[in-house]
Scaffold this active site. Structure first.
Site, PDB file in Angstrom:
ATOM      1  N   ASN A   8       3.232  -9.155   0.808  1.00 16.14           N
ATOM      2  CA  ASN A   8       3.114  -7.732   1.148  1.00 16.14           C
ATOM      3  C   ASN A   8       1.688  -7.527   1.660  1.00 16.14           C
ATOM      4  OD1 ASN A   8       3.045  -4.971   1.281  1.00 16.14           O
ATOM      5  ND2 ASN A   8       3.619  -4.618  -0.854  1.00 16.14           N
ATOM      6  N   ARG A  90       7.447  -8.061   3.309  1.00 12.26           N
ATOM      7  CA  ARG A  90       7.682  -6.632   3.434  1.00 12.26           C
ATOM      8  C   ARG A  90       7.250  -6.214   4.835  1.00 12.26           C
ATOM      9  NH1 ARG A  90       5.451  -1.938  -0.361  1.00 12.26           N
ATOM     10  NH2 ARG A  90       6.792  -0.329   0.493  1.00 12.26           N
ATOM     11  N   HIS A 178      10.038   3.528   2.161  1.00  4.62           N
ATOM     12  CA  HIS A 178      10.169   3.182   0.732  1.00  4.62           C
ATOM     13  C   HIS A 178      11.586   2.697   0.398  1.00  4.62           C
ATOM     14  CE1 HIS A 178       6.673   6.179  -0.014  1.00  4.62           C
ATOM     15  NE2 HIS A 178       6.203   4.947  -0.075  1.00  4.62           N
ATOM     16  N   ARG A 238      -2.484  11.050   2.882  1.00  2.00           N
ATOM     17  CA  ARG A 238      -1.659  11.497   4.015  1.00  2.00           C
ATOM     18  C   ARG A 238      -1.181  12.932   3.791  1.00  2.00           C
ATOM     19  NH1 ARG A 238       2.539   6.802   3.863  1.00  2.00           N
ATOM     20  NH2 ARG A 238       1.152   5.519   2.612  1.00  2.00           N
ATOM     21  N   GLU A 376       9.696  -3.649  -5.866  1.00  2.00           N
ATOM     22  CA  GLU A 376       9.985  -3.954  -4.463  1.00  2.00           C
ATOM     23  C   GLU A 376       9.913  -5.456  -4.190  1.00  2.00           C
ATOM     24  OE1 GLU A 376       7.028  -0.959  -4.120  1.00  2.00           O
ATOM     25  OE2 GLU A 376       7.938  -0.165  -2.296  1.00  2.00           O
TER      26      GLU A 376
END
Ligand code: ADP
Length: 390
Positions: A8, A90, A178, A238, A376
């Site tokens: 990742n 990922r 996500h 963000r 994940e």
């Protein structure tokens, strides 16, 4: 022993995990190279928490992600037993067509490079280690696992923006992100509470990036994220949902350039911009500054509003699931959010919430409230294993 490496890669860090592949997948190690290009630092721990590496490296030795990938590869070759059979990556953006993970080859890599403008801060970093491995070990199986894939089953109507339709064909549409986290949580829910898992569920992934997903029968039907990872909820840095007129104003009246605007929206907004203090919810909770309060109040307010929209999309709600950094760890934030869901008949059990139990709602709650830690990396390892086994 055969192993799978999960990678990742972000802007200044490369996280990795190794799983052994036997009858089931077992996590062996977790590591990360942080401070790439500035103060590179490699840490590796065993699944049991034993420290296996804690090394500083000179910046010139690890100037960028390809160098970090080479160094991590070397460390693994020297220190890890077993035969590496595949690497799962990922990849934030799979574009409009990838609804499942895909085996990487030169052609796919070139296609994924085309999505860089859609995820300028993530995609190039995700792809850099893939390029290195493809060049150095072309025979090694690599699999791309997309954050967008889980949402590709949406009714296309929901993914349109109300701008001339040819833009949709060009790829300007809502993608949602996500997805690996939501897919994992949906799978866990099906194990923990199959009745609930087959109903109408909102999953709130509240980490440094944050979004919510509406699941019906375990599949994504709506998400708060859209074309980029900027939409929906305010996040660490963000902005979340914003009237596009604000962007026009900043371009026209402030004379901002596109790169300045990008910086503002991705790196200087959210909790950081609102509070003027920190992008980290822990810092905001610990502060009695008015800016910190504003940022958290706004976050909870927006979660409530977005939950309302997702309930409308689902036509009701059976369960609400908290996951990721804030959702898994902060009983205080869960309590504040659950209160916002009170109009739906949701009620929290304070003791269960404080203990971060799996089910944190009270027995008489009309909506079940769960805390489901996400994973994940395990999802990526599973997909990678499934693809190479096929
Ligand atoms: P990422 O999105 O980077 O994978 P995580 O899901 O790990 O991040 O979430 C990181 C965020 O979770 C941190 O920025 C912090 O705001 C928040 N967080 C972690 N632990 C806690 C806690 N105990 N209380 C409140 N917030 C927390």
């Amino acid at each position: 022993m055969d192993t799978i490496l999960v990678v990742n890669a972000g802007s200044s860090s490369l996280k990795f995990e190794v799983f052994s592949v036997a009858d089931s997948l077992e996590r062996l190690i977790k590591g990360q190279m942080e401070g790439i290009g500035t103060a590179p630092h490699l840490t590796v721990k065993s699944a049991g928490g034993e420290r296996l590496a804690n090394e500083n490296h000179p910046p010139e030795a690890v100037p960028d992600l390809p160098a970090a990938m080479r160094l991590v590869g070397e460390w693994l070759r020297q220190r890890q037993q077993g035969r590496l059979v595949a690497v799962g990556h990922r990849v934030v953006h799979g574009g409009p067509n990838h609804s499942r993970p895909a085996r990487i080859n030169e052609e796919l890599l070139r296609e994924l490079e085309q999505y860089t403008p859609l995820a300028p801060l993530h995609q190039p970093n995700n792809l850099a280690p893939i390029r290195v491995l493809l060049e150095r070990q072309p025979q090694l199986a690599q699999v791309a696992c997309f954050d967008t894939a889980f949402h590709r089953g949406h009714d296309p109507m929901t993914d349109h923006y109300a701008i001339p339709a040819h833009y949709f064909d060009e790829g300007i549409r809502r993608y949602g992100f996500h997805g690996l986290s939501y897919e994992y949580v949906a799978g866990r829910l099906a194990e923990i509470a199959p009745d609930v898992g087959s109903g109408r569920v909102i999953v709130a992934h509240l980490g440094s990036g944050a979004s919510m997903c509406a699941l019906y029968k375990g599949l994504s039907v709506e998400s708060t994220l859209g074309f980029t990872a900027l939409d929906g909820l305010p996040m660490g840095t963000r902005c979340g949902q914003i009237d596009p007129g604000v962007l026009l104003y900043l371009l026209q009246q402030h004379g901002m350039t596109a790169p300045q605007l990008q910086d503002l929206l991705y790196k200087e907004s959210g909790f950081k911009g609102l509070s003027g203090i920190s992008n980290d919810v822990r810092d905001l909770l610990a502060s009695d500054d008015a800016g910190a309060r504003l940022a958290l109040d706004h976050f909870v307010h927006r979660i409530g509003l977005n939950a309302g929209a997702l309930v409308a999309a689902l036509g009701g709600l059976d369960a609400f699931v908290f996951t990721a950094g804030v959702g898994e760890n902060s009983a205080v934030m869960r309590a504040r959010i659950a209160k916002k869901l009170g109009w739906l008949g949701a009620s929290l059990d304070p003791a269960r919430n404080e203990a971060s139990e799996l089910l944190v709602s009270s027995d008489d709650s009309k909506v079940a409230l769960y805390v489901v830690p996400t994973d994940e990396e395990l999802m990526i390892a599973r997909h990678t294993f499934a693809l190479i086994a096929a």
